[in-house]
Enzyme design. Sequence first.
Site, PDB file in Angstrom:
ATOM      1  N   ASN A 196      27.329   1.470 -33.219  1.00  0.00           N
ATOM      2  CA  ASN A 196      27.986   1.456 -34.531  1.00  0.00           C
ATOM      3  C   ASN A 196      26.991   1.351 -35.674  1.00  0.00           C
ATOM      4  O   ASN A 196      27.177   1.953 -36.729  1.00  0.00           O
ATOM      5  CB  ASN A 196      28.957   0.278 -34.609  1.00  0.00           C
ATOM      6  CG  ASN A 196      30.222   0.536 -33.849  1.00  0.00           C
ATOM      7  OD1 ASN A 196      31.202   0.981 -34.413  1.00  0.00           O
ATOM      8  ND2 ASN A 196      30.218   0.287 -32.556  1.00  0.00           N
ATOM      9  N   THR A 197      25.924   0.574 -35.452  1.00  0.00           N
ATOM     10  CA  THR A 197      24.957   0.377 -36.540  1.00  0.00           C
ATOM     11  C   THR A 197      24.249   1.702 -36.829  1.00  0.00           C
ATOM     12  O   THR A 197      24.115   2.107 -37.985  1.00  0.00           O
ATOM     13  CB  THR A 197      23.953  -0.733 -36.165  1.00  0.00           C
ATOM     14  OG1 THR A 197      24.676  -1.857 -35.656  1.00  0.00           O
ATOM     15  CG2 THR A 197      23.151  -1.155 -37.354  1.00  0.00           C
ATOM     16  N   THR A 235      29.380  -1.623 -30.002  1.00  0.00           N
ATOM     17  CA  THR A 235      29.604  -1.143 -28.624  1.00  0.00           C
ATOM     18  C   THR A 235      29.376  -2.230 -27.572  1.00  0.00           C
ATOM     19  O   THR A 235      29.725  -2.046 -26.419  1.00  0.00           O
ATOM     20  CB  THR A 235      28.722   0.096 -28.333  1.00  0.00           C
ATOM     21  OG1 THR A 235      27.364  -0.202 -28.689  1.00  0.00           O
ATOM     22  CG2 THR A 235      29.203   1.295 -29.112  1.00  0.00           C
ATOM     23  N   HIS A 236      28.822  -3.366 -27.969  1.00  0.00           N
ATOM     24  CA  HIS A 236      28.727  -4.496 -27.032  1.00  0.00           C
ATOM     25  C   HIS A 236      30.089  -5.190 -26.843  1.00  0.00           C
ATOM     26  O   HIS A 236      30.309  -5.839 -25.823  1.00  0.00           O
ATOM     27  CB  HIS A 236      27.770  -5.564 -27.570  1.00  0.00           C
ATOM     28  CG  HIS A 236      26.325  -5.328 -27.289  1.00  0.00           C
ATOM     29  ND1 HIS A 236      25.629  -4.283 -27.830  1.00  0.00           N
ATOM     30  CD2 HIS A 236      25.441  -6.017 -26.526  1.00  0.00           C
ATOM     31  CE1 HIS A 236      24.367  -4.349 -27.434  1.00  0.00           C
ATOM     32  NE2 HIS A 236      24.220  -5.393 -26.635  1.00  0.00           N
ATOM     33  N   GLU A 289      24.377 -10.343 -24.217  1.00  0.00           N
ATOM     34  CA  GLU A 289      23.139  -9.950 -23.515  1.00  0.00           C
ATOM     35  C   GLU A 289      22.690 -11.042 -22.536  1.00  0.00           C
ATOM     36  O   GLU A 289      22.110 -10.758 -21.507  1.00  0.00           O
ATOM     37  CB  GLU A 289      22.020  -9.683 -24.533  1.00  0.00           C
ATOM     38  CG  GLU A 289      22.296  -8.503 -25.438  1.00  0.00           C
ATOM     39  CD  GLU A 289      21.493  -7.263 -25.067  1.00  0.00           C
ATOM     40  OE1 GLU A 289      20.561  -7.365 -24.276  1.00  0.00           O
ATOM     41  OE2 GLU A 289      21.834  -6.180 -25.599  1.00  0.00           O
ATOM     42  N   TYR A 323      19.591  -3.660 -33.522  1.00  0.00           N
ATOM     43  CA  TYR A 323      19.482  -2.870 -34.751  1.00  0.00           C
ATOM     44  C   TYR A 323      20.306  -3.539 -35.877  1.00  0.00           C
ATOM     45  O   TYR A 323      20.097  -3.259 -37.047  1.00  0.00           O
ATOM     46  CB  TYR A 323      20.060  -1.464 -34.553  1.00  0.00           C
ATOM     47  CG  TYR A 323      19.202  -0.494 -33.754  1.00  0.00           C
ATOM     48  CD1 TYR A 323      18.084  -0.902 -33.035  1.00  0.00           C
ATOM     49  CD2 TYR A 323      19.551   0.865 -33.727  1.00  0.00           C
ATOM     50  CE1 TYR A 323      17.336   0.023 -32.315  1.00  0.00           C
ATOM     51  CE2 TYR A 323      18.800   1.784 -33.016  1.00  0.00           C
ATOM     52  CZ  TYR A 323      17.695   1.355 -32.305  1.00  0.00           C
ATOM     53  OH  TYR A 323      16.962   2.265 -31.604  1.00  0.00           O
ATOM     54  N   GLY A 324      21.259  -4.375 -35.473  1.00  0.00           N
ATOM     55  CA  GLY A 324      22.290  -4.868 -36.389  1.00  0.00           C
ATOM     56  C   GLY A 324      21.779  -5.685 -37.554  1.00  0.00           C
ATOM     57  O   GLY A 324      22.482  -5.862 -38.542  1.00  0.00           O
TER      58      GLY A 324
END
Length: 271
Positions: free
Chosen positions: A77-78, A189-190, A156, A45-46
């Site tokens: 967060n995004t 959050t990653h 990821e 989403y970032g």
Amino acid sequence: MTPQDQKSIGVFDSGLGGLTVLREIHRVLPRENLIYFGDTARVPYGNKSSSTIIRYSREITRFLLKQDIKAIVVACNTASSYALEAIRELTDIPVLGVIDPAVRSLASEAPPQAVAGLIATKGTIASGAYDTSLRRNGGSQQLIGQPCPLLVPLIEEGYASSQAADLILRDYLQPLAERGVEYLLLGCTHYPLIAASIRRLYPHFKLIDSAAETATTLQGLLTKANLLGNAEKPVIDLFVSDMTDSMRSLKDLFFAEKVDRFEVAQVGDDH
Ligand code: DGL
């Protein structure tokens, strides 16, 4: 009908990063039923526009509301930067993002003149949501934002502890170190998944991770609203929009045999 306090807590993220928040929620509130949605088909989403982030967040919220939940945690967060208001328009249940809890922790822990670095996605930095939250929470610390778009793909792909990660982290973090940063907000959050490498490279940074702060804020919120659950054998259901290897591995690492359902679910206008 399920009594309100025995309903599940809905948690969502753009992908697997929100599992860092889910794990903390389960640690702090071990008697709560939890439903997680990771939008693995549409991550990241970032780097998307605010209107797309808001649309995705509303679609996931509608899916979670159909599961009969008592609260929503936006473990991204995004999405917390852009979509909290749009989510609150859909429901009266409590909606908690990850930014305010982390910022409150900075505002109370760090001296007023402290310099804090904020690492996050491009979208979160561009939104100014951390600055807004810091001022709203009475913090006067200086915030220096650093977008880190390469960290999510590295994590990821399982490269969080690699020479490549070290090189990229130095590139992102050295300018912050040179500007006197003492506190570092992990604004994605990653990032708890790459925190060990950050600590090794920059041991003097005090890391603030929104996962732990969000879980304790949620505990306070549920206590105040008389919504604390007491399930003997809490249920943890994980839904994803695409079944990916990285999601499978992190689920096994964090929750082992504790997960009851791990399934693909579609969200959106047709569902
Ligand atoms: N989970 C997102 C966040 O906390 C990062 C991944 C993405 O870009 O979607 O901002």
